[in-house]
Design a protein around this motif. Structure first.
Motif, mmCIF file in Angstrom:
data_model
loop_
_atom_site.group_PDB
_atom_site.id
_atom_site.type_symbol
_atom_site.label_atom_id
_atom_site.label_comp_id
_atom_site.label_asym_id
_atom_site.label_seq_id
_atom_site.Cartn_x
_atom_site.Cartn_y
_atom_site.Cartn_z
ATOM 1 N N SER A 64 -13.109 8.203 54.016
ATOM 2 C CA SER A 64 -13.655 8.181 52.834
ATOM 3 C C SER A 64 -12.730 8.641 51.652
ATOM 4 O O SER A 64 -12.083 9.784 51.780
ATOM 5 C CB SER A 64 -15.002 9.270 53.148
ATOM 6 O OG SER A 64 -15.653 9.533 51.837
ATOM 7 N N GLU B 49 -7.973 10.904 50.617
ATOM 8 C CA GLU B 49 -8.965 10.221 51.618
ATOM 9 C C GLU B 49 -8.992 11.281 52.596
ATOM 10 O O GLU B 49 -8.158 12.300 52.869
ATOM 11 C CB GLU B 49 -8.079 9.071 52.314
ATOM 12 C CG GLU B 49 -7.967 7.968 51.490
ATOM 13 C CD GLU B 49 -7.285 6.737 51.816
ATOM 14 O OE1 GLU B 49 -7.320 5.618 51.482
ATOM 15 O OE2 GLU B 49 -6.641 6.873 53.115
ATOM 16 N N ALA C 161 -16.783 12.110 57.351
ATOM 17 C CA ALA C 161 -15.914 11.811 56.438
ATOM 18 C C ALA C 161 -16.563 12.046 55.047
ATOM 19 O O ALA C 161 -16.004 12.460 54.194
ATOM 20 C CB ALA C 161 -15.211 10.645 56.579
ATOM 21 N N ARG C 162 -17.680 11.587 54.997
ATOM 22 C CA ARG C 162 -18.480 11.217 53.875
ATOM 23 C C ARG C 162 -18.755 12.914 53.118
ATOM 24 O O ARG C 162 -18.876 13.277 52.155
ATOM 25 C CB ARG C 162 -19.756 10.427 53.903
ATOM 26 C CG ARG C 162 -20.379 10.154 52.474
ATOM 27 C CD ARG C 162 -19.587 9.679 51.243
ATOM 28 N NE ARG C 162 -20.257 9.989 50.194
ATOM 29 C CZ ARG C 162 -19.818 10.208 49.078
ATOM 30 N NH1 ARG C 162 -18.455 10.861 49.062
ATOM 31 N NH2 ARG C 162 -20.398 10.410 47.728
ATOM 32 N N ALA D 234 -13.056 6.666 60.650
ATOM 33 C CA ALA D 234 -13.794 6.564 59.542
ATOM 34 C C ALA D 234 -12.793 7.119 58.085
ATOM 35 O O ALA D 234 -12.264 8.067 58.613
ATOM 36 C CB ALA D 234 -15.131 7.109 59.242
ATOM 37 N N HIS E 278 -18.340 8.191 60.129
ATOM 38 C CA HIS E 278 -18.593 7.913 58.701
ATOM 39 C C HIS E 278 -19.372 9.269 58.148
ATOM 40 O O HIS E 278 -19.234 9.370 56.953
ATOM 41 C CB HIS E 278 -19.549 6.688 58.572
ATOM 42 C CG HIS E 278 -18.527 5.633 58.742
ATOM 43 N ND1 HIS E 278 -18.567 5.025 59.783
ATOM 44 C CD2 HIS E 278 -17.806 4.744 57.772
ATOM 45 C CE1 HIS E 278 -17.352 3.745 59.825
ATOM 46 N NE2 HIS E 278 -17.425 3.667 58.635
ATOM 47 N N THR F 62 -15.948 14.646 52.040
ATOM 48 C CA THR F 62 -15.376 14.476 50.717
ATOM 49 C C THR F 62 -16.473 15.023 49.393
ATOM 50 O O THR F 62 -15.881 15.263 48.263
ATOM 51 C CB THR F 62 -15.375 12.828 50.208
ATOM 52 O OG1 THR F 62 -16.839 12.400 50.656
ATOM 53 C CG2 THR F 62 -14.486 12.329 51.241
#
Length: 137
Positions: free
Chosen positions: A129, A98, A48-49, A127, A45, A52
């Motif tokens: 994001s 994404e 991925a975050r 994950a 997570h 972004t």
């Protein structure tokens, strides 16, 4: 009529100690796997975050991978890997995108010396994001 009770305690200890040691080993193995699952999920997570929030697809993938690996550094698992796919960030503004991240880690269980346990277990987490559709890319 009393029977001779000498030696009963020794037999009870010989029977109970291995069972208790196996129970403690299973609890330790379960805690180790549970902790690794939570950490690997958090690493995916975070990767991925992190990816972004950067506009450039190549830079965001590298920074996301680095953030995920930093999260896995606290966990004593080897080898560990984080793969970030940020190709959606190279699309033109206004199109949906994404970022996906996959984190994996191999946790050792061989040092617990319990029969029937695998020597190691690989834990993987994915994950996704969502990138802001209207930001500059």
């Amino acid at each position: 009529m009393r029977r001779d009770q000498r030696g009963n305690a020794a037999v009870e200890v010989v029977v109970l100690v291995p069972a208790l040691m196996a129970l403690v080993g299973l609890v330790v193995a379960g805690a180790r796997v549970w902790s690794a699952r939570a950490t690997v999920d958090e690493a995916a997570h975070r990767a991925a975050r992190t990816a972004t929030v950067i506009s450039d697809a190549r830079t965001s993938a590298a920074l996301g991978r680095e953030a995920g690996l930093r999260n896995l550094a606290d966990l004593s698992c080897r080898p560990s890997a984080v793969v970030v796919d940020a190709t959606a960030l190279s699309r033109p503004p206004g199109s949906p995108g994404e970022v996906t991240a996959t984190a994996s880690c191999t946790v050792a269980l061989a040092d617990l010396l319990l029969p029937g346990l695998p020597g190691r277990i690989t834990i993987t987490a994915d994950a996704v994001s969502v990138a802001d559709r209207y930001r500059g890319r």
